[in-house]
Design a protein around this motif. Structure first.
Motif, PDB file in Angstrom:
ATOM      1  N   LEU A   1       0.810  -1.221   0.000  1.00  0.00           N
ATOM      2  CA  LEU A   1       0.000   0.000   0.000  1.00  0.00           C
ATOM      3  C   LEU A   1       0.842   1.271   0.000  1.00  0.00           C
ATOM      4  O   LEU A   1       0.306   2.374  -0.055  1.00  0.00           O
ATOM      5  CB  LEU A   1      -0.926  -0.003   1.226  1.00  0.00           C
ATOM      6  N   ASP A   2       2.193   1.107   0.093  1.00  0.00           N
ATOM      7  CA  ASP A   2       3.137   2.227   0.079  1.00  0.00           C
ATOM      8  C   ASP A   2       2.878   3.217   1.214  1.00  0.00           C
ATOM      9  O   ASP A   2       2.747   4.420   1.014  1.00  0.00           O
ATOM     10  CB  ASP A   2       3.102   2.952  -1.270  1.00  0.00           C
ATOM     11  N   VAL A   3       2.777   2.692   2.438  1.00  0.00           N
ATOM     12  CA  VAL A   3       2.597   3.516   3.632  1.00  0.00           C
ATOM     13  C   VAL A   3       3.515   2.980   4.726  1.00  0.00           C
ATOM     14  O   VAL A   3       4.068   1.890   4.614  1.00  0.00           O
ATOM     15  CB  VAL A   3       1.134   3.484   4.139  1.00  0.00           C
ATOM     16  N   ASN A   4       3.682   3.754   5.826  1.00  0.00           N
ATOM     17  CA  ASN A   4       4.419   3.231   6.968  1.00  0.00           C
ATOM     18  C   ASN A   4       3.448   2.556   7.929  1.00  0.00           C
ATOM     19  O   ASN A   4       2.231   2.758   7.859  1.00  0.00           O
ATOM     20  CB  ASN A   4       5.257   4.319   7.658  1.00  0.00           C
ATOM     21  N   VAL A   5       3.987   1.760   8.822  1.00  0.00           N
ATOM     22  CA  VAL A   5       3.169   0.896   9.664  1.00  0.00           C
ATOM     23  C   VAL A   5       2.198   1.682  10.536  1.00  0.00           C
ATOM     24  O   VAL A   5       1.082   1.231  10.815  1.00  0.00           O
ATOM     25  CB  VAL A   5       4.068  -0.022  10.524  1.00  0.00           C
ATOM     26  N   TRP A   6       2.571   2.904  10.933  1.00  0.00           N
ATOM     27  CA  TRP A   6       1.705   3.681  11.812  1.00  0.00           C
ATOM     28  C   TRP A   6       0.468   4.196  11.100  1.00  0.00           C
ATOM     29  O   TRP A   6      -0.509   4.579  11.738  1.00  0.00           O
ATOM     30  CB  TRP A   6       2.485   4.825  12.446  1.00  0.00           C
ATOM     31  N   LYS A   7       0.487   4.210   9.777  1.00  0.00           N
ATOM     32  CA  LYS A   7      -0.689   4.646   9.029  1.00  0.00           C
ATOM     33  C   LYS A   7      -1.874   3.737   9.328  1.00  0.00           C
ATOM     34  O   LYS A   7      -3.026   4.157   9.242  1.00  0.00           O
ATOM     35  CB  LYS A   7      -0.376   4.621   7.527  1.00  0.00           C
ATOM     36  N   PHE A   8      -1.604   2.481   9.697  1.00  0.00           N
ATOM     37  CA  PHE A   8      -2.681   1.555  10.024  1.00  0.00           C
ATOM     38  C   PHE A   8      -3.322   1.865  11.380  1.00  0.00           C
ATOM     39  O   PHE A   8      -4.425   1.421  11.669  1.00  0.00           O
ATOM     40  CB  PHE A   8      -2.162   0.115  10.063  1.00  0.00           C
ATOM     41  N   LEU A   9      -2.601   2.594  12.238  1.00  0.00           N
ATOM     42  CA  LEU A   9      -3.069   2.820  13.601  1.00  0.00           C
ATOM     43  C   LEU A   9      -3.434   4.271  13.883  1.00  0.00           C
ATOM     44  O   LEU A   9      -3.871   4.600  14.979  1.00  0.00           O
ATOM     45  CB  LEU A   9      -1.982   2.385  14.600  1.00  0.00           C
ATOM     46  N   ASP A  10      -3.254   5.134  12.895  1.00  0.00           N
ATOM     47  CA  ASP A  10      -3.455   6.564  13.096  1.00  0.00           C
ATOM     48  C   ASP A  10      -4.609   7.035  12.223  1.00  0.00           C
ATOM     49  O   ASP A  10      -4.454   7.257  11.033  1.00  0.00           O
ATOM     50  CB  ASP A  10      -2.177   7.327  12.731  1.00  0.00           C
ATOM     51  N   GLU A  11      -5.786   7.184  12.797  1.00  0.00           N
ATOM     52  CA  GLU A  11      -6.937   7.627  12.031  1.00  0.00           C
ATOM     53  C   GLU A  11      -6.838   9.121  11.754  1.00  0.00           C
ATOM     54  O   GLU A  11      -6.259   9.881  12.531  1.00  0.00           O
ATOM     55  CB  GLU A  11      -8.225   7.307  12.783  1.00  0.00           C
ATOM     56  N   GLU A  12      -7.413   9.552  10.640  1.00  0.00           N
ATOM     57  CA  GLU A  12      -7.316  10.949  10.226  1.00  0.00           C
ATOM     58  C   GLU A  12      -7.962  11.886  11.232  1.00  0.00           C
ATOM     59  O   GLU A  12      -7.511  13.000  11.451  1.00  0.00           O
ATOM     60  CB  GLU A  12      -7.974  11.131   8.844  1.00  0.00           C
ATOM     61  N   LYS A  13      -9.068  11.477  11.843  1.00  0.00           N
ATOM     62  CA  LYS A  13      -9.773  12.327  12.802  1.00  0.00           C
ATOM     63  C   LYS A  13      -9.878  11.571  14.116  1.00  0.00           C
ATOM     64  O   LYS A  13     -10.482  10.516  14.176  1.00  0.00           O
ATOM     65  CB  LYS A  13     -11.161  12.694  12.288  1.00  0.00           C
ATOM     66  N   ARG A  14      -9.315  12.140  15.162  1.00  0.00           N
ATOM     67  CA  ARG A  14      -9.374  11.519  16.475  1.00  0.00           C
ATOM     68  C   ARG A  14      -9.936  12.550  17.435  1.00  0.00           C
ATOM     69  O   ARG A  14      -9.500  13.691  17.479  1.00  0.00           O
ATOM     70  CB  ARG A  14      -7.989  11.046  16.926  1.00  0.00           C
ATOM     71  N   GLY A  15     -10.925  12.150  18.221  1.00  0.00           N
ATOM     72  CA  GLY A  15     -11.628  13.093  19.088  1.00  0.00           C
ATOM     73  C   GLY A  15     -10.717  13.830  20.044  1.00  0.00           C
ATOM     74  O   GLY A  15      -9.758  13.293  20.569  1.00  0.00           O
ATOM     75  N   GLY A  16     -11.050  15.113  20.307  1.00  0.00           N
ATOM     76  CA  GLY A  16     -10.334  15.906  21.295  1.00  0.00           C
ATOM     77  C   GLY A  16      -9.096  16.590  20.784  1.00  0.00           C
ATOM     78  O   GLY A  16      -8.387  17.235  21.540  1.00  0.00           O
ATOM     79  N   ALA A  17      -8.760  16.459  19.501  1.00  0.00           N
ATOM     80  CA  ALA A  17      -7.536  17.065  18.982  1.00  0.00           C
ATOM     81  C   ALA A  17      -7.814  18.320  18.170  1.00  0.00           C
ATOM     82  O   ALA A  17      -6.923  18.882  17.560  1.00  0.00           O
ATOM     83  CB  ALA A  17      -6.798  16.059  18.099  1.00  0.00           C
ATOM     84  N   GLY A  18      -9.090  18.805  18.191  1.00  0.00           N
ATOM     85  CA  GLY A  18      -9.458  19.916  17.340  1.00  0.00           C
ATOM     86  C   GLY A  18      -8.754  21.216  17.659  1.00  0.00           C
ATOM     87  O   GLY A  18      -8.685  22.110  16.814  1.00  0.00           O
ATOM     88  N   ASP A  19      -8.249  21.356  18.894  1.00  0.00           N
ATOM     89  CA  ASP A  19      -7.598  22.604  19.274  1.00  0.00           C
ATOM     90  C   ASP A  19      -6.108  22.594  18.966  1.00  0.00           C
ATOM     91  O   ASP A  19      -5.422  23.581  19.218  1.00  0.00           O
ATOM     92  CB  ASP A  19      -7.793  22.845  20.777  1.00  0.00           C
ATOM     93  N   ALA A  20      -5.581  21.510  18.421  1.00  0.00           N
ATOM     94  CA  ALA A  20      -4.138  21.370  18.246  1.00  0.00           C
ATOM     95  C   ALA A  20      -3.734  21.591  16.796  1.00  0.00           C
ATOM     96  O   ALA A  20      -4.366  21.053  15.887  1.00  0.00           O
ATOM     97  CB  ALA A  20      -3.683  19.992  18.701  1.00  0.00           C
ATOM     98  N   PRO A  21      -2.656  22.364  16.554  1.00  0.00           N
ATOM     99  CA  PRO A  21      -2.119  22.489  15.195  1.00  0.00           C
ATOM    100  C   PRO A  21      -1.514  21.156  14.755  1.00  0.00           C
ATOM    101  O   PRO A  21      -1.291  20.263  15.585  1.00  0.00           O
ATOM    102  CB  PRO A  21      -1.055  23.573  15.341  1.00  0.00           C
ATOM    103  N   PRO A  22      -1.230  20.998  13.448  1.00  0.00           N
ATOM    104  CA  PRO A  22      -0.811  19.691  12.933  1.00  0.00           C
ATOM    105  C   PRO A  22       0.531  19.199  13.444  1.00  0.00           C
ATOM    106  O   PRO A  22       0.843  18.020  13.263  1.00  0.00           O
ATOM    107  CB  PRO A  22      -0.781  19.904  11.412  1.00  0.00           C
ATOM    108  N   PHE A  23       1.336  20.059  14.070  1.00  0.00           N
ATOM    109  CA  PHE A  23       2.632  19.611  14.578  1.00  0.00           C
ATOM    110  C   PHE A  23       2.556  19.143  16.029  1.00  0.00           C
ATOM    111  O   PHE A  23       3.586  18.875  16.658  1.00  0.00           O
ATOM    112  CB  PHE A  23       3.688  20.722  14.438  1.00  0.00           C
ATOM    113  N   ILE A  24       1.349  19.003  16.565  1.00  0.00           N
ATOM    114  CA  ILE A  24       1.147  18.583  17.950  1.00  0.00           C
ATOM    115  C   ILE A  24       0.503  17.204  17.993  1.00  0.00           C
ATOM    116  O   ILE A  24      -0.398  16.893  17.209  1.00  0.00           O
ATOM    117  CB  ILE A  24       0.235  19.585  18.700  1.00  0.00           C
TER     118      ILE A  24
END
Length: 210
Positions: A78-101
């Protein structure tokens, strides 16, 4: 890349159902999503990854959790790294954080083996070439099928003691010790003690699938 990539196709025995159910469900959703984005059937993905269609079907249903070897084959296909399987695009409670957090509550978590070795990703979602994580090692646990490829790996022992093997060298490391080595060399960590150990693990990868 990973050692053993050219070994025979994965069999059902490589699936590790004793791992956390939450991991299995999340990996299943992500594999199904990534396969759909690439317009691949289960049979096509199975052929590209050199695993059975039955294993992929089990993984996508969340009824089985793949071994590291099977995960890496899927990463390559699939040409991805292993964490791509465990890291969903939207995870609750992270809306206040910029992308580097990366908020503590949003850390992807991987449980490996029957001893409960746990990896928690600390890097934010977009990070590819540099990643770092906590590795928590219960007594008697060891890393399994470590990913091998171009780049470097480093770490710091935060608690307990671990046995680090890099190539032909095996060294006992205690709290406060640190290390760094080229990640194209066979390597592994083990906790031979009767106390939990915790390591800050850092990966600088030229192959973003590591």
């Amino acid at each position: 890349m990973v050692a053993g990539k050219n070994s025979p196709a994965a069999q059902p025995s490589e699936v590790a159902p004793e791992l956390a159910d939450e991991n299995a469900q999340l990996i299943g959703r992500r594999v199904r999503t990534l396969r759909g984005e690439r317009k691949l059937t289960i049979a096509e993905l199975a052929a590209k990854a050199s695993v059975s269609a039955g294993i992929i079907s089990q993984i996508e249903r969340g009824s089985a959790n793949p071994s590291i070897k099977t995960l890496q084959r899927l990463c390559d296909a699939l040409d991805v790294n292993v964490w791509k399987f465990l890291d969903e695009e939207k995870r609750g409670g992270a809306g206040d954080a910029p992308p580097f957090i990366r908020r503590r509550a949003q850390r992807p978590r991987m449980v490996v083996g029957d001893k409960g070795l746990t990896k928690e990703l600390l890097s934010p979602q977009y990070a590819d070439e540099l990643r770092f994580m906590f590795v928590t090692m219960p007594p008697g646990s060891a890393t399994e099928e470590m990913l091998i490829g171009a780049g470097q790996k480093a770490g710091y022992v935060m608690a307990g003691a671990v046995e680090l093997t890099v190539g032909e060298h095996t060294v006992l490391l205690e709290e406060g010790d640190s290390f760094q080595f080229n990640s194209d060399v066979e390597h592994g960590l083990a906790n031979r003690s009767d106390q939990e150990a915790k390591v800050l693990w850092i990966i600088s990868a030229l192959d973003v699938r590591l």
